[in-house]
Scaffold this motif. Sequence first.
Motif, PDB file in Angstrom:
ATOM      1  N   ARG A 106      44.479  73.352  55.807  1.00  0.00           N
ATOM      2  CA  ARG A 106      43.121  73.840  55.735  1.00  0.00           C
ATOM      3  C   ARG A 106      43.026  75.047  56.661  1.00  0.00           C
ATOM      4  NH1 ARG A 106      40.588  73.388  51.666  1.00  0.00           N
ATOM      5  NH2 ARG A 106      41.310  71.266  51.498  1.00  0.00           N
ATOM      6  N   SER A 107      42.704  76.195  56.133  1.00  0.00           N
ATOM      7  CA  SER A 107      42.665  77.418  56.941  1.00  0.00           C
ATOM      8  C   SER A 107      41.351  77.524  57.701  1.00  0.00           C
ATOM      9  CB  SER A 107      42.830  78.631  56.021  1.00  0.00           C
ATOM     10  OG  SER A 107      42.705  79.812  56.756  1.00  0.00           O
ATOM     11  N   PHE A 158      41.720  64.565  54.714  1.00  0.00           N
ATOM     12  CA  PHE A 158      40.425  64.196  55.282  1.00  0.00           C
ATOM     13  C   PHE A 158      40.335  64.332  56.796  1.00  0.00           C
ATOM     14  CE2 PHE A 158      40.640  61.628  51.358  1.00  0.00           C
ATOM     15  CZ  PHE A 158      39.550  62.182  50.710  1.00  0.00           C
ATOM     16  N   VAL A 159      41.406  64.714  57.474  1.00  0.00           N
ATOM     17  CA  VAL A 159      41.326  64.811  58.929  1.00  0.00           C
ATOM     18  C   VAL A 159      40.352  65.912  59.354  1.00  0.00           C
ATOM     19  CG1 VAL A 159      43.303  66.403  59.127  1.00  0.00           C
ATOM     20  CG2 VAL A 159      42.701  64.899  61.045  1.00  0.00           C
ATOM     21  N   LEU A 207      34.015  68.644  66.291  1.00  0.00           N
ATOM     22  CA  LEU A 207      34.831  69.789  66.693  1.00  0.00           C
ATOM     23  C   LEU A 207      34.364  71.047  65.965  1.00  0.00           C
ATOM     24  CD1 LEU A 207      38.463  68.345  66.707  1.00  0.00           C
ATOM     25  CD2 LEU A 207      37.075  68.911  68.688  1.00  0.00           C
ATOM     26  N   HIS A 208      34.634  72.199  66.574  1.00  0.00           N
ATOM     27  CA  HIS A 208      34.361  73.461  65.899  1.00  0.00           C
ATOM     28  C   HIS A 208      35.272  73.571  64.674  1.00  0.00           C
ATOM     29  CE1 HIS A 208      34.255  77.842  65.215  1.00  0.00           C
ATOM     30  NE2 HIS A 208      33.043  77.775  65.769  1.00  0.00           N
ATOM     31  N   ALA A 244      39.164  72.427  64.358  1.00  0.00           N
ATOM     32  CA  ALA A 244      39.480  71.281  63.505  1.00  0.00           C
ATOM     33  C   ALA A 244      40.470  71.664  62.414  1.00  0.00           C
ATOM     34  CB  ALA A 244      38.205  70.724  62.885  1.00  0.00           C
ATOM     35  N   ALA A 245      40.421  72.915  61.964  1.00  0.00           N
ATOM     36  CA  ALA A 245      41.310  73.343  60.885  1.00  0.00           C
ATOM     37  C   ALA A 245      42.768  73.340  61.321  1.00  0.00           C
ATOM     38  CB  ALA A 245      40.913  74.734  60.395  1.00  0.00           C
ATOM     39  N   TYR A 246      43.019  73.475  62.628  1.00  0.00           N
ATOM     40  CA  TYR A 246      44.399  73.470  63.106  1.00  0.00           C
ATOM     41  C   TYR A 246      45.029  72.083  63.055  1.00  0.00           C
ATOM     42  CZ  TYR A 246      43.761  78.243  64.759  1.00  0.00           C
ATOM     43  OH  TYR A 246      43.536  79.592  64.819  1.00  0.00           O
TER      44      TYR A 246
END
Length: 528
Positions: free
Chosen positions: A189-190, A322-323, A334-335, A339-341
């Motif tokens: 997820r970018s 889904f994480v 989380l921002h 969260a995307a990382y």
Amino acid sequence: MLIEEHILTLFRRNCQYTLTYWSVFFSFGLSIAFLGPTILDLKCQTGSTLQEITWVFFSQQLCLLIGTSTGGVFTKTLFRALIALFFSSLIISVVFAIIPLCYNVLLLAVAMAVSGLAMGIIDTIANIQLVSIYKKDSAIFLQALHFFIGLGALVSPLIADPFISEHCLASNSTENATEIIHHFRSSFRSPVIHTENSPNSEPVEEKANVAYAFWIMALINLPVPIAVFVLMYQEKLLPFCPNSTPRLLDKDELAMETKAPEGTEMSEPDDTGFHHAGHGNIFSCCMNGSLSGLPVTFFGIHILGSMVLFMTEGIMGVYAGFVYTYAVSAPMLLHSKMAAYLNCIFWAAVTAGRLVSIPLSYRFRPVHLLGMNLAGVIVTLLLLLILYTNRVFLFVGTTLLGLFISSVFPCLVAYTEDILEYRGCATTVLVTTAGMGEMTLQVLVGSLIQKKGTYSFLVCGLVIGCLGFVFFLSVVLCNRIHRNLTGASKKAAMVEAPPAPAPPASEKTAPEQKVAVIQTESIKCDSG
């Protein structure tokens, strides 16, 4: 020596085959993880809703499952296997090239489905071919094969990120963030695609640059079909090339290829000299008449091993899908960029785990690695569930989960094939069931998250992990019963076999006759 000489000899002799299959799986990893970050761009390109785009990805996953189920039919001969890999990898490049030209959601769904079918065929053929080449030594090479999936999945978002539009937003700014995460793909997820909470809720007219990302992907994938074609040419398997008679093995190679363990039967070589060890598509496996006389534990190992992968591959798909939703929701909050990382960290851990498992699979038996990995998955999910408000441990747990779950698939394939002495359909059945688990559990968990909230994401993961461990223990128990049954049948066969007739008294060996002469001369001397 770090690696035994016979394994190095096998690798040197099959180097080009092995490297070709590894490169195909690197392309497979790129294809799996590449589409996730571009979901909103594809939504704007086709003018469709997010739900419609989600079902487009589901159509690809469904066709991938069909491809894995039927891909084994191409392993009857080496020529069929390589020609299927050639066209499948070429189709992937073509599909990625035409995706930017699909301005209708139905055309996009058809393109994704064709790509999924090709990927499924690649998945089955590459696994079966490596098992057929290396047999009891296949564990280390399967670990390396699946390492290249993780490597491709790790690299693909880096290709897509510069071309993803930050202004292609959902038409409704209040749209639930859960819907943004497509529930049917395991992908990255970018950070730039989750912008539903932006003050600007209207899509901005801007020329989409994501087309360049897909075209770069098509170019990166092109060396794979070229490599397969070169392999076919060097092995003289191309019918339109002069002197296309397949090369013969020399005496040493032929002896190593045809040498079978005691008490086992080798499969008959096909017209290319390739031993396919009884593998085929999942339907031919079920209808194989030679399986009628086998004990029930033979089928139990197939079923129970498949259920282990159904659960573990489902966990991998569910967590990767889904994480992000869990991280941006309460109580984590989380921002979106941070969260995307989590997806990048997860796939990086999977890649590192498969790399570490290559030497470990040489030192430890697959069953021991499986036990440690599955126990680690359960403990990690339990700690994530207990520390559900700890942001730091969310990143730590994501890393640990990726490390533990990374090598379950190749270890289980090597373990079951070793149990069944490489004469069953374990690889075909396991690959197919793994795809079913990844697709089905994502749908079920996604529905529960929408109804019960994001906390059910970790609860479902823990339950699925515990079920996978129970099925693994059942496989180990079934293996012991299977060995007792097959061992007893072999002893019974030896008892029922007629004893070898004793040689006639006149047919004595030279040493026996010499002893008799000496004894006679000594008697004469005593009597004299």
